[in-house]
Design a protein around this motif. Structure first.
Motif, PDB file in Angstrom:
ATOM      1  N   VAL A  64       0.860  -1.176   0.000  1.00  0.00           N
ATOM      2  CA  VAL A  64       0.000   0.000   0.000  1.00  0.00           C
ATOM      3  C   VAL A  64       0.899   1.229   0.000  1.00  0.00           C
ATOM      4  O   VAL A  64       1.751   1.382   0.886  1.00  0.00           O
ATOM      5  CB  VAL A  64      -0.924   0.041   1.231  1.00  0.00           C
ATOM      6  N   ILE A  65       0.735   2.088  -0.995  1.00  0.00           N
ATOM      7  CA  ILE A  65       1.522   3.322  -1.089  1.00  0.00           C
ATOM      8  C   ILE A  65       0.587   4.501  -0.854  1.00  0.00           C
ATOM      9  O   ILE A  65      -0.399   4.676  -1.576  1.00  0.00           O
ATOM     10  CB  ILE A  65       2.194   3.456  -2.469  1.00  0.00           C
ATOM     11  N   ILE A  66       0.898   5.287   0.167  1.00  0.00           N
ATOM     12  CA  ILE A  66       0.055   6.416   0.542  1.00  0.00           C
ATOM     13  C   ILE A  66       0.794   7.706   0.200  1.00  0.00           C
ATOM     14  O   ILE A  66       1.909   7.934   0.664  1.00  0.00           O
ATOM     15  CB  ILE A  66      -0.282   6.377   2.040  1.00  0.00           C
ATOM     16  N   SER A  67       0.180   8.507  -0.644  1.00  0.00           N
ATOM     17  CA  SER A  67       0.766   9.793  -1.016  1.00  0.00           C
ATOM     18  C   SER A  67      -0.360  10.741  -1.366  1.00  0.00           C
ATOM     19  O   SER A  67      -1.096  10.490  -2.324  1.00  0.00           O
ATOM     20  CB  SER A  67       1.715   9.658  -2.209  1.00  0.00           C
ATOM     21  N   LEU A  68      -0.516  11.802  -0.598  1.00  0.00           N
ATOM     22  CA  LEU A  68      -1.626  12.718  -0.817  1.00  0.00           C
ATOM     23  C   LEU A  68      -1.626  13.260  -2.241  1.00  0.00           C
ATOM     24  O   LEU A  68      -2.618  13.168  -2.953  1.00  0.00           O
ATOM     25  CB  LEU A  68      -1.564  13.879   0.179  1.00  0.00           C
ATOM     26  N   SER A  69      -0.495  13.806  -2.681  1.00  0.00           N
ATOM     27  CA  SER A  69      -0.453  14.393  -4.022  1.00  0.00           C
ATOM     28  C   SER A  69      -0.155  13.354  -5.093  1.00  0.00           C
ATOM     29  O   SER A  69      -0.588  13.510  -6.239  1.00  0.00           O
ATOM     30  CB  SER A  69       0.603  15.500  -4.075  1.00  0.00           C
ATOM     31  N   GLY A  70       0.602  12.329  -4.756  1.00  0.00           N
ATOM     32  CA  GLY A  70       0.975  11.317  -5.733  1.00  0.00           C
ATOM     33  C   GLY A  70       1.840  11.852  -6.855  1.00  0.00           C
ATOM     34  O   GLY A  70       2.025  11.189  -7.873  1.00  0.00           O
ATOM     35  N   ARG A  71       2.430  13.036  -6.683  1.00  0.00           N
ATOM     36  CA  ARG A  71       3.152  13.693  -7.779  1.00  0.00           C
ATOM     37  C   ARG A  71       4.660  13.590  -7.669  1.00  0.00           C
ATOM     38  O   ARG A  71       5.377  13.839  -8.643  1.00  0.00           O
ATOM     39  CB  ARG A  71       2.744  15.173  -7.851  1.00  0.00           C
ATOM     40  N   ASN A  72       5.168  13.253  -6.487  1.00  0.00           N
ATOM     41  CA  ASN A  72       6.608  13.232  -6.282  1.00  0.00           C
ATOM     42  C   ASN A  72       7.253  11.961  -6.822  1.00  0.00           C
ATOM     43  O   ASN A  72       6.602  10.920  -6.984  1.00  0.00           O
ATOM     44  CB  ASN A  72       6.939  13.408  -4.801  1.00  0.00           C
TER      45      ASN A  72
ATOM     46  N   VAL B 130      -0.012  -3.470  -6.055  1.00  0.00           N
ATOM     47  CA  VAL B 130       0.091  -2.141  -5.458  1.00  0.00           C
ATOM     48  C   VAL B 130      -1.284  -1.511  -5.281  1.00  0.00           C
ATOM     49  O   VAL B 130      -2.082  -1.457  -6.227  1.00  0.00           O
ATOM     50  CB  VAL B 130       0.979  -1.216  -6.315  1.00  0.00           C
ATOM     51  N   ILE B 131      -1.545  -1.048  -4.071  1.00  0.00           N
ATOM     52  CA  ILE B 131      -2.733  -0.257  -3.753  1.00  0.00           C
ATOM     53  C   ILE B 131      -2.259   1.168  -3.498  1.00  0.00           C
ATOM     54  O   ILE B 131      -1.388   1.400  -2.652  1.00  0.00           O
ATOM     55  CB  ILE B 131      -3.448  -0.794  -2.501  1.00  0.00           C
ATOM     56  N   GLY B 132      -2.813   2.125  -4.212  1.00  0.00           N
ATOM     57  CA  GLY B 132      -2.448   3.515  -4.016  1.00  0.00           C
ATOM     58  C   GLY B 132      -3.546   4.267  -3.287  1.00  0.00           C
ATOM     59  O   GLY B 132      -4.719   4.130  -3.615  1.00  0.00           O
ATOM     60  N   VAL B 133      -3.161   5.040  -2.286  1.00  0.00           N
ATOM     61  CA  VAL B 133      -4.098   5.889  -1.553  1.00  0.00           C
ATOM     62  C   VAL B 133      -3.653   7.325  -1.788  1.00  0.00           C
ATOM     63  O   VAL B 133      -2.579   7.737  -1.338  1.00  0.00           O
ATOM     64  CB  VAL B 133      -4.109   5.563  -0.049  1.00  0.00           C
ATOM     65  N   THR B 134      -4.463   8.096  -2.504  1.00  0.00           N
ATOM     66  CA  THR B 134      -4.028   9.408  -2.962  1.00  0.00           C
ATOM     67  C   THR B 134      -5.234  10.294  -3.225  1.00  0.00           C
ATOM     68  O   THR B 134      -6.368   9.827  -3.203  1.00  0.00           O
ATOM     69  CB  THR B 134      -3.182   9.250  -4.243  1.00  0.00           C
ATOM     70  N   SER B 135      -4.979  11.571  -3.445  1.00  0.00           N
ATOM     71  CA  SER B 135      -6.034  12.478  -3.887  1.00  0.00           C
ATOM     72  C   SER B 135      -5.922  12.633  -5.396  1.00  0.00           C
ATOM     73  O   SER B 135      -4.964  13.240  -5.897  1.00  0.00           O
ATOM     74  CB  SER B 135      -5.899  13.848  -3.210  1.00  0.00           C
ATOM     75  N   VAL B 136      -6.876  12.079  -6.106  1.00  0.00           N
ATOM     76  CA  VAL B 136      -6.827  12.077  -7.563  1.00  0.00           C
ATOM     77  C   VAL B 136      -6.871  13.500  -8.119  1.00  0.00           C
ATOM     78  O   VAL B 136      -6.362  13.770  -9.215  1.00  0.00           O
ATOM     79  CB  VAL B 136      -7.969  11.205  -8.118  1.00  0.00           C
ATOM     80  N   ALA B 137      -7.432  14.437  -7.359  1.00  0.00           N
ATOM     81  CA  ALA B 137      -7.534  15.824  -7.830  1.00  0.00           C
ATOM     82  C   ALA B 137      -6.177  16.416  -8.188  1.00  0.00           C
ATOM     83  O   ALA B 137      -6.071  17.249  -9.105  1.00  0.00           O
ATOM     84  CB  ALA B 137      -8.207  16.687  -6.764  1.00  0.00           C
ATOM     85  N   TYR B 138      -5.130  15.994  -7.504  1.00  0.00           N
ATOM     86  CA  TYR B 138      -3.807  16.541  -7.783  1.00  0.00           C
ATOM     87  C   TYR B 138      -3.354  16.240  -9.205  1.00  0.00           C
ATOM     88  O   TYR B 138      -2.600  17.013  -9.798  1.00  0.00           O
ATOM     89  CB  TYR B 138      -2.780  15.988  -6.790  1.00  0.00           C
TER      90      TYR B 138
ATOM     91  N   SER C 230      -4.996  16.322 -11.881  1.00  0.00           N
ATOM     92  CA  SER C 230      -5.554  17.243 -12.872  1.00  0.00           C
ATOM     93  C   SER C 230      -5.242  18.704 -12.556  1.00  0.00           C
ATOM     94  O   SER C 230      -5.384  19.565 -13.431  1.00  0.00           O
ATOM     95  CB  SER C 230      -7.077  17.058 -12.963  1.00  0.00           C
ATOM     96  N   GLU C 231      -4.792  18.971 -11.351  1.00  0.00           N
ATOM     97  CA  GLU C 231      -4.570  20.366 -10.950  1.00  0.00           C
ATOM     98  C   GLU C 231      -3.112  20.712 -10.671  1.00  0.00           C
ATOM     99  O   GLU C 231      -2.792  21.873 -10.405  1.00  0.00           O
ATOM    100  CB  GLU C 231      -5.423  20.689  -9.720  1.00  0.00           C
ATOM    101  N   THR C 232      -2.215  19.722 -10.725  1.00  0.00           N
ATOM    102  CA  THR C 232      -0.791  19.978 -10.531  1.00  0.00           C
ATOM    103  C   THR C 232       0.004  19.215 -11.582  1.00  0.00           C
ATOM    104  O   THR C 232      -0.548  18.395 -12.313  1.00  0.00           O
ATOM    105  CB  THR C 232      -0.307  19.533  -9.131  1.00  0.00           C
ATOM    106  N   LYS C 233       1.310  19.465 -11.633  1.00  0.00           N
ATOM    107  CA  LYS C 233       2.188  18.753 -12.555  1.00  0.00           C
ATOM    108  C   LYS C 233       3.002  17.721 -11.787  1.00  0.00           C
ATOM    109  O   LYS C 233       3.434  17.958 -10.666  1.00  0.00           O
ATOM    110  CB  LYS C 233       3.131  19.740 -13.257  1.00  0.00           C
ATOM    111  N   SER C 234       3.209  16.572 -12.414  1.00  0.00           N
ATOM    112  CA  SER C 234       4.018  15.523 -11.809  1.00  0.00           C
ATOM    113  C   SER C 234       5.457  15.989 -11.639  1.00  0.00           C
ATOM    114  O   SER C 234       5.987  16.749 -12.457  1.00  0.00           O
ATOM    115  CB  SER C 234       3.984  14.272 -12.680  1.00  0.00           C
ATOM    116  N   ARG C 235       6.101  15.510 -10.575  1.00  0.00           N
ATOM    117  CA  ARG C 235       7.527  15.776 -10.369  1.00  0.00           C
ATOM    118  C   ARG C 235       8.376  14.559 -10.740  1.00  0.00           C
ATOM    119  O   ARG C 235       9.578  14.539 -10.483  1.00  0.00           O
ATOM    120  CB  ARG C 235       7.781  16.167  -8.907  1.00  0.00           C
ATOM    121  N   HIS C 236       7.730  13.534 -11.317  1.00  0.00           N
ATOM    122  CA  HIS C 236       8.475  12.365 -11.781  1.00  0.00           C
ATOM    123  C   HIS C 236       8.833  12.550 -13.244  1.00  0.00           C
ATOM    124  O   HIS C 236       8.087  13.181 -13.999  1.00  0.00           O
ATOM    125  CB  HIS C 236       7.644  11.097 -11.589  1.00  0.00           C
TER     126      HIS C 236
END
Length: 251
Positions: free
Chosen positions: A116-124, A141-149, A151-157
């Protein structure tokens, strides 16, 4: 901000978010709990990872009374909490390419396990790389995140993708970008984050689902009991002896 004390308004916001994830993420939570139960039943191991404050929800299901004894924390040095000095180092490490692969390569995680991977933004870079590399190893893999990020931010990966793009199951915490529920005319920044409340509740709902699913299949779920109740230590000792090869926080 409307009438009501800040405390009342925060509770209202948190309760509203909990109601949303209860209704809108019910299917995903059931799927995630079933995946954990499948992993336990087939001899796999369970791991949870989160960086910064997202780590709080991961830690909440590890070595926890009433929780699954098989849930292990996949720790990345320097990003587990705010005990590192300076605290800002953890945020910087989340953006470092290659860190996740180094951690996975030296961890006990293997094919057939669940992470389980927990990341609020999921962008890093760290959570994205962790998901990509874990799946390449044959880990679910189970991801726990805010999907809104997404569409509203840019990935840092470097791939331009988010955690949600590399998971078998995604749980959307519904947290708004910025993770602050309240505003006041007298305060220049939004305040009162609710992500820990919501994400921790989602994790406990998943674990509860996993335990009940195992029981429905006639398998006693490997649950821990409180060491502060009579017989708790003896109970936990039995569980840890039986599942010792899948519990890594004792070594």
């Amino acid at each position: 901000m409307s009438d009501g004390t800040p405390a009342d308004l925060f509770f209202d916001a948190a309760i509203g978010l909990l109601q949303r994830v209860r209704e809108e993420e019910a299917e995903a939570i059931t799927a995630a709990g079933t995946l954990l139960a499948d992993t336990v039943a087939t001899g796999g191991r369970l791991f949870a990872f989160g960086a910064g404050h997202s780590s709080l929800a991961a830690q909440d299901v590890v070595y926890r009374a009433g929780g699954l004894a098989l849930m292990n924390l996949l720790a990345v040095p320097g990003v587990v909490g705010v005990d590192v000095t300076p605290a800002t180092l953890g945020s910087a490490l989340e953006r470092v390419d290659g860190l996740a692969s180094a951690v996975l390569d030296t961890s006990p995680v293997r094919a057939g396990d669940a992470l389980v991977i927990i990341s609020l933004s999921g962008r890093n870079a760290l959570p994205v790389e962790m998901a990509v590399n874990a799946r390449a190893l044959g880990v679910r893999v189970i991801g726990v995140t805010s999907v809104a990020y997404a569409s509203e931010t840019k990935s840092r990966h470097s791939s331009g993708t988010f955690l949600k793009d590399h998971c078998d199951i995604v749980l959307d915490s519904k947290i708004a970008v910025g993770d602050a529920e309240l505003t006041l005319d007298t305060i220049p920044a939004p305040f009162a984050p609710a992500s820990t409340v919501v994400t921790t509740a989602m994790m406990q709902a998943v674990v509860a689902t996993a335990a009940a699913t195992l029981a429905d299949r006639g398998i006693e779920p490997p649950l821990l009991r409180s060491g502060n109740v009579d017989g708790g230590h003896e109970w936990n000792g039995r569980v840890m002896r039986e599942y010792g090869d899948r519990i890594f926080y004792r070594h």
